[in-house]
Design an enzyme around this catalytic site. Structure first.
Site, PDB file in Angstrom:
ATOM      1  N   ALA A 153      39.934  71.555  48.123  1.00 38.83           N
ATOM      2  CA  ALA A 153      40.708  72.215  46.677  1.00 38.83           C
ATOM      3  C   ALA A 153      39.533  73.414  46.148  1.00 38.83           C
ATOM      4  O   ALA A 153      40.091  74.262  45.624  1.00 38.83           O
ATOM      5  CB  ALA A 153      40.453  71.001  45.603  1.00 38.83           C
ATOM      6  N   ARG A 169      46.821  76.928  39.436  1.00 37.65           N
ATOM      7  CA  ARG A 169      45.795  77.661  38.575  1.00 37.65           C
ATOM      8  C   ARG A 169      45.929  78.868  37.693  1.00 37.65           C
ATOM      9  O   ARG A 169      45.160  79.390  37.376  1.00 37.65           O
ATOM     10  CB  ARG A 169      44.278  78.025  39.524  1.00 37.65           C
ATOM     11  CG  ARG A 169      43.833  76.516  40.181  1.00 37.65           C
ATOM     12  CD  ARG A 169      42.432  76.487  39.639  1.00 37.65           C
ATOM     13  NE  ARG A 169      41.585  77.693  39.926  1.00 37.65           N
ATOM     14  CZ  ARG A 169      40.463  77.766  39.201  1.00 37.65           C
ATOM     15  NH1 ARG A 169      39.872  77.053  38.434  1.00 37.65           N
ATOM     16  NH2 ARG A 169      39.750  79.193  39.347  1.00 37.65           N
ATOM     17  N   CYS A 173      38.164  68.009  45.624  1.00 37.72           N
ATOM     18  CA  CYS A 173      37.340  67.976  47.062  1.00 37.72           C
ATOM     19  C   CYS A 173      37.491  69.276  47.568  1.00 37.72           C
ATOM     20  O   CYS A 173      37.710  70.129  46.850  1.00 37.72           O
ATOM     21  CB  CYS A 173      38.488  67.167  48.218  1.00 37.72           C
ATOM     22  SG  CYS A 173      39.908  67.945  48.382  1.00 37.72           S
ATOM     23  N   HIS A 211      33.611  75.641  47.837  1.00 41.00           N
ATOM     24  CA  HIS A 211      33.547  76.983  47.440  1.00 41.00           C
ATOM     25  C   HIS A 211      32.429  77.764  48.246  1.00 41.00           C
ATOM     26  O   HIS A 211      32.590  78.628  48.817  1.00 41.00           O
ATOM     27  CB  HIS A 211      32.615  76.950  46.018  1.00 41.00           C
ATOM     28  CG  HIS A 211      33.520  76.241  44.910  1.00 41.00           C
ATOM     29  ND1 HIS A 211      33.069  75.678  43.894  1.00 41.00           N
ATOM     30  CD2 HIS A 211      34.999  76.253  44.828  1.00 41.00           C
ATOM     31  CE1 HIS A 211      33.816  75.156  43.288  1.00 41.00           C
ATOM     32  NE2 HIS A 211      35.113  75.537  43.711  1.00 41.00           N
TER      33      HIS A 211
HETATM   34  S1  SF4 Z   1      41.779  67.467  51.735  1.00 38.47           S
HETATM   35 FE1  SF4 Z   1      43.603  66.271  50.903  1.00 38.47          FE
HETATM   36  S2  SF4 Z   1      43.331  64.212  51.911  1.00 38.47           S
HETATM   37 FE2  SF4 Z   1      41.404  65.182  52.011  1.00 38.47          FE
HETATM   38  S3  SF4 Z   1      40.192  64.805  50.100  1.00 38.47           S
HETATM   39 FE3  SF4 Z   1      41.226  66.629  49.647  1.00 38.47          FE
HETATM   40  S4  SF4 Z   1      43.305  66.240  49.001  1.00 38.47           S
HETATM   41 FE4  SF4 Z   1      42.439  64.229  49.645  1.00 38.47          FE
END
Ligand code: SF4
Length: 500
Positions: free
Chosen positions: A70, A101, A67, A201
């Site tokens: 991430a 990572r 997501c 990013h």
């Molecule tokens: S921020 Fe957390 S809850 Fe939202 S998509 Fe990413 S991992 Fe899932």
């Protein structure tokens, strides 16, 4: 599998096209139509790979994507070592992304560097109902008290922050003022934004622009700019990659004034607009800020690839072409210096790897950048795809990397990837932790190509020797004779094999 003659290539193309059709057959009609756009067989001479990309994954199929949170926390901001990055929201997102990572760094963890530590605001129900701004301010105070040598804070927003409308910008501004102008960066990287980690990013790049560059303009420089200053952008120092890269740049006479973001610091971010050239490794995750620096500060940028001697040579010469003759001679000197090392690695490992086939499925740049390194070892990449690539990634892949007939799969589903591997029967799969055990249980040699499987570095000449050793170790390990793939099962005498 040989791909040496026209007839062979046509047969491979035919097989790959049939394979795509076979994989699509199990889907409902609408899903099959949508997934078909992401799968293709590369045709030589085409300017891109002929697949759609950067599109929302289909619910119900198993995507391997991450997501936006991430993308920002896990990739761009997390490795900046002297800042503290708060995973703002419920504990789960941060716990899952904790230290995943292998971004190496120099420093004393918990004192002046913080990469492998995890900070979270640990949202509870009451924070969702009443808002979490006060909690965020309190956490920042605690950070200042407990970690006084931190050089800044970022707020990495998880999904609920955007949903409940917290004003993290106001908290960041107020606390920055209170702490005497410390850099505090609110990042609106809530996971629901965009279709993958890719937008994270971009958002993270924009936060560097707005909250670091704009705010540090006019600040006194900590160094005297020189004619050969460069910044490494988009190297996350996985297993020491940035270190084995910067050594080559320094040996050719350049001065590396910053590296992002692996083993990077806030002072290096602030120094970067003064570089004479930005050298960009991961185009996907950092092209945005490189373009911005070119437009606003007039700093040119060039992409490079430090995987395998062929691409390293090309890249060193390309980087040197931005400078005068002394640097160009420096590049030749470096190429010459390391020739013996790479020749020895190739002499040792190529006979063991010649003709072996590889299927890749990775993130930002590796689905294309590592192809040259495999080819230096006599191996063929027969399938590749990106988790979160865009059209410009597939263009670069088609124009500079893949061979005629290569199977291309964008945002591949778990089912499709298994099916392709089962039918193509490569000698090696290179992908991530989520795929590793599936393929190893199928009896297929595997290397993690996000984290280098706890090894590395793979960048630079030093990295190539390690890369060659690791690929040999994965493919030629005797363990595969004892756990043959279903299609290679020969009812062998495994005790005899073990005794060999
Ligand atoms: S921020 Fe957390 S809850 Fe939202 S998509 Fe990413 S991992 Fe899932």
């Amino acid at each position: 599998m040989s791909v040496s003659t026209t007839t062979d290539i046509e047969a491979v193309k035919e097989r790959n096209r049939a394979l795509i059709q076979e994989a699509l057959e199990v889907y409902p009609q609408k899903t099959a139509k949508r997934r078909a756009k992401h799968l293709n067989v590369h045709e030589e001479g085409k300017s891109d790979c002929g697949v759609k990309s950067n599109i929302k994954s289909i619910p119900g199929v198993m995507t391997i994507r991450g997501c936006a949170y991430a993308g920002s926390k896990g990739v761009v901001w997390g490795p900046i070592k002297d800042m503290i990055h708060i995973s703002h929201g419920p504990v789960g997102c941060g716990q899952y992304s904790w230290a995943a990572r292998r971004n190496y760094y120099i420093g004393t963890t918990g004192i002046d560097t913080f990469v492998t530590m995890q900070f979270t605001s640990d949202f509870q129900e009451k924070d969702i109902v009443f808002g979490g701004d006060k909690k965020l301010a309190k956490i920042m105070d605690e950070i200042e008290m407990l970690f006084p040598l931190n050089k800044g804070i970022t707020v990495q927003s998880e999904c609920p922050i955007g949903l409940i409308g917290d004003d993290i910008e106001a908290v960041s501004k107020a606390k920055s003022k209170e702490y005497g102008g410390k850099t505090i960066v609110p990042v609106r990287c809530e996971g629901f934004r965009g279709v993958s980690q890719s937008l994270g990013h971009h958002i993270a790049n924009d936060a560097v622009r707005d909250w670091v560059f704009d705010k540090s303009e006019g600040k006194e420089l900590q160094f005297e700019p020189g004619p050969y200053d460069v910044a490494i952008i988009g190297d996350y120092n996985i297993g020491g990659d940035a270190w084995s890269s910067r050594i080559l740049l320094e040996e050719m006479g350049l001065r590396v004034i910053a590296q992002w973001s692996g083993d990077g610091s806030i002072a290096e971010l602030e120094a970067t607009p003064k570089a004479k050239l930005n050298v960009l490794h991961c185009y996907r995750s950092m092209n945005y800020i490189s373009r911005h620096m070119e437009e606003k500060y007039g700093v040119p940028w060039c992409e490079y690839n430090f995987f395998g001697p062929t691409k390293i040579e090309e890249s060193l010469r390309k980087i040197a072409s931005y400078f005068d003759e002394s640097i160009q001679q420096g590049a030749e000197r470096v190429i010459e210096k390391y020739k013996a090392l790479t020749d020895a690695a190739i002499a040792k490992y190529r006979p063991r790897l010649e003709g072996k086939t590889v299927m890749l499925y990775v993130g930002g740049l590796r689905p294309r950048h590592v192809i040259g390194a495999y080819e230096d070892l006599g191996m063929n990449v027969v399938g590749t795809g990106y988790e979160f690539g865009h059209n410009d990634d597939y263009q670069r892949t088609a124009q500079h990397y893949v061979k005629d007939g290569t199977l291309i799969y964008d945002d591949v589903t778990g089912y499709e990837f298994e099916k392709f591997v089962e039918k193509i029967q490569p000698d090696l799969v290179g992908s991530g932790i989520k795929e590793k055990y599936v393929f190893q249980k199928m009896g297929v040699p595997f290397r993690q190509m996000h984290s280098w499987d706890y090894s590395g570095p793979y960048h630079g000449y030093d990295g190539f020797a390690i890369f060659a050793r690791d690929m040999d170790m994965a493919i030629n390990s005797p363990v595969w004779k004892m756990a043959p793939t279903p299609w290679k099962k020969d009812d062998g005498d495994y005790l005899a094999i073990a005794a060999e």
